[in-house]
Design a protein around this motif. Structure first.
Motif, PDB file in Angstrom:
ATOM      1  N   ARG A   1       0.912   4.119  -2.963  1.00  0.00           N
ATOM      2  CA  ARG A   1       0.664   5.539  -2.732  1.00  0.00           C
ATOM      3  C   ARG A   1       1.827   6.379  -3.252  1.00  0.00           C
TER       4      ARG A   1
ATOM      5  N   THR B   1       1.665   9.227  -6.229  1.00  0.00           N
ATOM      6  CA  THR B   1       2.139  10.575  -5.925  1.00  0.00           C
ATOM      7  C   THR B   1       3.192  11.008  -6.920  1.00  0.00           C
TER       8      THR B   1
ATOM      9  N   ARG C   1       0.832  -1.203   0.000  1.00  0.00           N
ATOM     10  CA  ARG C   1       0.000   0.000   0.000  1.00  0.00           C
ATOM     11  C   ARG C   1       0.862   1.246   0.000  1.00  0.00           C
TER      12      ARG C   1
END
Length: 229
Positions: A220, A224, A216
């Motif tokens: 992310r 980003t 996870r």
């Protein structure tokens, strides 16, 4: 109250009833024996006086009887000598002594009756005193034994209560010690085979969760970075 009445009261005394009603049975029993001993001494004195009086009255009776006989002899002598006046006087003296003799004889008989009553009372009181002494010794022994038994019973009750409390404390202490020992044993028990497999399974779960978290985090970070470009 006359002496014989007091003796009669003592003879009729019921020791058991008196002991039951007495605050201090031993003291009361000792007083009863003392009273009977005192009364016995008084009766002995009265018996001695009565016997002495009886003997004195009998002596007086015998003296007047002898004097009456002597005056009759003198009257006979006066008659033989034709002295009627002297004979009459002697007869009068003899009759006077006869009356006195009868009076003393009656008194002596009454005194003998009184002496016999006192002797009988003395025998009964002496017997009663012997019985009372023996009875008192028995009652005193029973009273002392009752007090000892009472104290022993009370002591046993106290000791029994203390023993119960002690046993209860020991039981509680043993239960507490057993619980502590069980907890200690549980903590210090060696790792079982099942525990080892559970540990391995837990390790797998930990690694799986760790990898999921890393995935996870990486996702992310990628998102980003793409947004920034």
């Amino acid at each position: 109250m006359s002496l014989l009445d007091r003796v009669s009261t003592l003879l009729k005394a019921n020791l058991n009833d008196m002991v039951d009603k007495a605050e201090d049975p031993e003291k009361m029993l000792k007083q009863i024996v003392l009273d009977m001993e005192n009364q016995l001494m008084q009766v002995k004195t009265q018996v001695a006086i009565a016997i002495a009086g009886e003997h004195l009255l009998e002596k007086k009776r015998a003296e007047h009887q002898q004097q009456g006989t002597e005056w009759r002899r003198k009257a006979e002598l006066a008659v033989q000598k034709d002295h009627d006046d002297l004979a009459r006087a002697a007869i009068e003296r003899a009759l006077s002594h006869d009356q006195l003799m009868q009076g003393f004889a009656t008194q002596a008989e009454d005194q003998k009756h009184e002496s016999d009553n006192l002797r009988q009372a003395l025998r009964k009181l002496d017997q009663k005193l012997s019985e009372t002494r023996a009875h008192c010794e028995m009652l005193v022994a029973e009273h002392r034994r009752a007090k000892v038994v009472g104290r022993a019973t009370k002591a046993r009750q106290i000791i029994g209560a203390d023993q119960d409390n002690t046993m209860e404390r020991m039981k509680s202490r043993l239960q507490s010690t057993a619980a502590e020992n069980a907890a200690t044993a549980e903590i210090l028990a060696p790792e079982s085979l099942e525990d080892k497999f559970k540990a391995l399974e837990n390790e797998d779960k930990v690694e799986l969760l760790l990898n999921e978290m890393k995935s996870r985090h990486a996702e992310r970070a990628r998102i980003t970075d793409g947004s920034a470009a």
